[in-house]
Design a protein around this motif. Structure first.
Motif: not given
Lengths: 271, 422
Positions: B356-357, B379, B382-383, B385-387, B352-353, B359-360
Motif C-alpha cells: 500500500k505504502k 489513501e 488504498a486502506n 482495499l487492503v483491509n 499488505a501495508d 503504491e501510494i
C-alpha cells in the motif's frame, strides 16, 4: 568360460555363505532373500560350468575329483533350492550353505585337467552309477544339515532355555519330517547306485563285490540309513536318534569320498 | 493451548482405588459430558482401563484446570478429594506427549509390550470423537500416538516374545508341533491356571480336547465348556497314547505319572513327541520324564524362566522404543508450533501495508499536482482495499480448524510470506 563360470559360482556361494552366517546372528526377511538370490545366481553359473565341461570332454563331467566334488555340490544346491522354494524351512541356508561352500572350495583346489577317460570308465554304467550315487548322497547331505538343525532346536526345548535361534528355527516335528523325507529320497537312489556299481564291476572286472575300501564304506553308509528307515517304520524311532544317525551317515559318506581318495588304494582311485 | 494429563495407574494406585475411579460403562459418556461443561477445559479424552484412568485434555491454564479436574473427579466418583490426590500424577505439554506415546506403545504397561492398550486407546479416542469432546489438538495428538505405537511395534521386537505363562506354553507348543490344529490335548485336573493355559492353546487351533478329573462330574462340565469329552481319572495314562499336549494340575500331593509309565506310553505312541505342562505345586509329574526322548516336560518354574528371559529381551527392545518416541515427539512439536497463526497474520498485514505504502508513493510521484483532499481520498481507498482483501484470510487463520497447519502453509505460499530466519 568354464573356468570363469565355476569361479563366479564359487564367489556367489561364498557371498551366500557369509549372508547365511550373518542370518544366524541377526536374521531379517531381507537377509534371507539376498541369500537365496545369491544361491540362485551361483547355481545358474555352476550349471553353465558343468554343461561347458560336458561339451568339452564329451562325457558326463564326473571323471576326476574336481568334477566329482563340483557335481556333488551342484546336486546339493539343486535339492536345497527345491526344499527352500517348496517348504520355506527357516534358517536352512545357514546350515547347508557352509557345506556347499566347503565342498566347492575343495573342488576348486583339485586338479581341473581334462584327461581322456580311462577304459574302465568308458561304460554306460559310469553315467548311471555316478549320477545315482551323487543324487543319493546329496539328499543325505541335506538330511545331515536338517539333522543338525533338529539337534539345536531339541537342545533349546530340552534345556528349557529357548532363546537365540529358537524363534527362527522350525518346529522339531517339521525338521524330523523333512529329515525323514530326505532319507526316503536318498536311500533308494543310493541303493540303486550300489546295485548299478555292482553290475558295472561285474562287467568290468568279472565280480560283483570285491571288498575294496570304497565299497566297504558305502556298505556301512547304506546300513546306517537302512537302520534309520527300518527303526522308524518298525518301532517309530524318530527325532533325536534319527537326527544323530543321519549325521553319522553323512560323516561316513565324507570319509568314503575324501578319506579313501587320500589313501589312493582300491578300484575307485580315479575318483 | 496446553496439553495436560491427569491420571493414575497401577504404579500409583492400588486396584481398589483404580476401581473406584474407573469410567466404565455409562460412566464414560456421563463423565465426558460433565467435563465438557468445565470452561477451563477445551478438549478431553478419557482413557479408562483396568490398569489406568487418565484424562487427556487441552486447557488454557494447567494449574487451574488441575483444581477443576480434582473437583470433578471427587464429585463424580463421590470420593474424598485428598484421598484421590495422593494417587494422581500430572503431565504438561512435552512431558504429556511423551507420556501418551509411552502409554500407547505399551512402555508404561504393567506387562511391557502387551498389545491390548493400543486398542483401548483407540476406543477411548473414537468414543470422545463421537461425543465431540475433542478438537484439533487432541485429534492430532491421538492419531500421532496411535501411529507411533504402530511404528514401535514394527521396528522393535517389543511384542514378540510371550510374557505370560499361557502364551509361553503356546509358543513352546508351536516349536514342538508343526500344526497345532491336528494335535490333541488333555487337561489333567482342573485348576484355574490350567484352564487359562488350555484356553490359550484352543485359541491357537487345538481342537481335540479330553478332560480327566478326579471328580468325574466336574470334568464333564469342563469338557462341555471346551467342546471336548471327559474320561475317568484312572484312564488318563491310557489316553496319553493318543494325546500330544497334556496340561496337568491335579493338586495331588505326589507324582501321578512316573518315568517307567511314561516310557511305556512312548513306546505305544511310537515315540511321537509329547508336550507336558505340569503347573501343579507340588509337582504331579516325575521330572525325570524330561529325560525320555521326544518328551518335553515343563513345570511352572520352567515356564516362568521362559517368561523372565523374554521379559529381559523386551526390556532391551523398550530402549529402542524410547528412541523412536523421542524422534516422534520432535515432529509433533514442530506441527504444534506451526499451529500458531499469529506470526503469519502479522506477516500478512505487514506485507499488505508495505504494498500500500509503495503504491501510494508511486502515484503521488506521478501526479504531484494532487491536493491534500485528493491525497487523503487515495489513501482512504488504498486502506479500504487492503483491509477488505486481507480480512478473509485473517479470520480463517484465527478460527480453529482441523488442518490449520495446511492452511497456514497455503497462505504463506499464496502471499509469498517468508518468515525471517527460515
Amino acid at each position: 568360460m568354464g573356468v570363469l563360470s565355476f569361479e563366479l559360482a564359487l564367489t556367489f556361494y561364498f557371498a551366500a555363505t557369509i549372508i547365511a552366517t550373518i542370518e544366524l546372528f541377526k536374521g531379517t526377511k531381507t537377509t534371507a532373500k539376498i541369500m537365496l538370490l545369491l544361491v540362485v545366481f551361483g547355481f545358474f553359473l555352476h550349471t553353465v560350468s558343468i554343461i561347458y565341461r560336458y561339451a568339452v570332454a564329451g562325457h558326463i563331467p564326473i571323471s576326476n575329483p574336481h568334477e566329482a566334488t563340483s557335481f556333488f555340490s551342484w546336486c546339493i544346491v539343486l535339492l536345497f533350492l527345491i526344499l527352500e522354494f517348496r517348504d520355506k524351512v527357516g534358517l536352512l541356508g545357514s546350515f547347508i550353505m557352509p557345506i556347499i561352500f566347503i565342498l566347492m572350495l575343495s573342488s576348486s583346489m583339485l586338479s581341473r585337467e581334462i584327461k581322456p577317460l580311462s577304459p574302465v570308465l568308458q561304460s554306460n554304467w559310469f553315467g548311471i552309477h555316478t549320477l545315482l550315487a551323487f543324487l543319493g548322497n546329496a539328499a543325505f547331505a541335506m538330511a545331515f544339515g536338517v539333522g543338525i538343525m533338529y539337534l539345536v532346536q531339541e537342545h533349546y526345548l530340552k534345556s528349557k532355555h529357548p532363546s537365540g535361534l529358537f524363534q527362527r528355527l522350525p518346529s522339531i516335528q517339521s525338521l524330523d519330517e523333512i529329515n525323514y523325507r530326505l532319507i526316503t529320497i536318498g536311500f533308494p537312489l543310493f541303493t540303486l547306485a550300489i546295485i548299478t556299481g555292482a553290475l558295472w564291476a561285474e562287467s568290468a572286472w568279472g565280480s560283483y563285490w570285491r571288498w575294496d575300501p570304497r565299497e566297504v564304506w558305502s556298505l556301512i553308509t547304506w546300513l546306517i540309513y537302512a537302520t534309520v528307515l527300518h527303526a522308524r517304520l518298525m518301532s517309530g524311532w524318530r527325532g533325536k536318534r534319527a537326527a544323530i544317525l543321519s549325521i553319522l551317515g553323512f560323516i561316513t559318506i565324507l570319509i568314503a569320498f575324501f578319506g579313501i581318495k587320500m589313501l589312493k588304494k582300491g578300484l575307485h582311485v580315479f575318483l | 493451548m496446553n496439553i495436560f494429563v491427569v491420571g493414575l495407574n497401577h504404579k500409583t494406585a492400588d486396584i481398589d482405588v483404580r476401581e473406584k475411579l474407573a469410567f466404565n460403562g455409562p460412566k464414560l459418556e456421563d463423565g465426558l459430558q460433565r467435563i465438557a461443561t468445565i470452561p477451563e477445559i477445551k478438549e478431553t479424552v478419557i482413557l479408562s482401563t483396568c490398569n489406568r484412568v487418565e484424562l487427556y485434555t487441552n486447557v488454557k491454564n494447567p494449574a487451574k484446570a488441575y483444581e477443576s479436574i480434582k473437583d470433578f473427579l471427587s464429585e463424580f466418583h463421590s470420593l474424598d478429594r485428598n484421598a484421590i490426590e495422593k494417587s494422581l500424577y500430572t503431565y504438561e505439554n512435552v512431558t504429556a506427549v511423551r507420556h501418551l506415546f509411552r502409554v500407547a506403545s505399551s512402555l508404561d504397561s504393567m506387562v511391557v509390550g502387551e498389545p491390548q492398550i493400543l486398542g483401548q486407546l483407540k476406543d477411548a479416542f473414537e468414543f470422545a470423537l463421537r461425543k465431540k469432546t475433542t478438537g484439533i489438538l487432541l485429534n492430532k495428538l491421538m492419531k500421532k500416538a496411535i501411529s507411533v505405537a504402530k511404528r514401535v511395534r514394527t521396528e522393535t521386537k517389543i511384542a514378540e516374545n510371550a510374557v505370560s505363562i499361557g502364551f509361553a506354553a503356546v509358543e513352546l507348543a508351536k516349536k514342538i508341533f508343526e500344526d497345532l490344529s491336528t494335535k490333541s490335548f488333555m487337561l489333567l485336573g482342573a485348576g484355574e491356571m490350567a484352564e487359562l493355559a488350555a484356553r490359550h492353546l484352543m485359541n491357537n487351533g487345538v481342537k481335540d480336547v479330553v478332560v480327566a478329573n478326579r471328580t468325574y462330574e466336574t470334568g464333564c462340565n469342563l469338557a462341555q465348556e471346551f467342546n471336548g469329552r471327559a474320561v475317568r481319572f484312572e484312564e488318563f495314562i491310557h489316553e496319553m497314547t493318543n494325546t500330544d499336549i497334556v496340561i496337568c494340575s491335579t493338586g495331588a500331593p505326589t507324582y501321578v505319572l512316573m518315568k517307567e509309565q511314561m516310557q511305556k506310553v512312548m513306546k505305544e505312541r511310537k515315540h511321537k513327541p509329547v508336550f507336558i505342562i505340569d503347573i501343579s505345586v507340588p509337582r504331579n509329574i516325575d521330572p525325570a520324564i524330561n529325560d525320555i526322548d521326544n518328551v518335553y516336560l515343563y513345570d511352572v518354574d520352567d515356564l516362568q524362566g521362559v517368561v523372565d528371559s523374554n521379559k529381559l529381551e523386551r526390556q532391551k527392545e523398550a530402549e529402542k522404543a524410547e528412541g523412536i518416541i523421542a524422534e516422534e515427539i520432535e515432529t509433533f512439536q514442530r506441527w504444534q508450533s506451526s499451529l500458531d497463526a499469529v506470526p503469519t497474520i502479522v506477516a500478512l498485514r505487514e506485507k499488505a501495508d508495505l504494498i500500500k505504502k509503495e503504491e501510494i508513493e508511486k502515484l503521488l510521484n506521478k501526479f504531484p499536482v494532487l491536493g491534500e483532499k485528493e491525497k487523503s481520498a487515495v489513501e482512504y481507498m488504498a486502506n479500504a482495499l487492503v483491509n477488505k482483501l486481507i480480512h478473509p484470510p485473517t479470520t480463517a487463520l484465527k478460527e480453529d480448524s482441523e488442518d490449520k497447519d495446511v492452511l497456514i502453509a497455503t497462505i504463506k505460499k499464496l502471499y509469498g510470506l517468508n518468515e525471517k530466519g527460515e
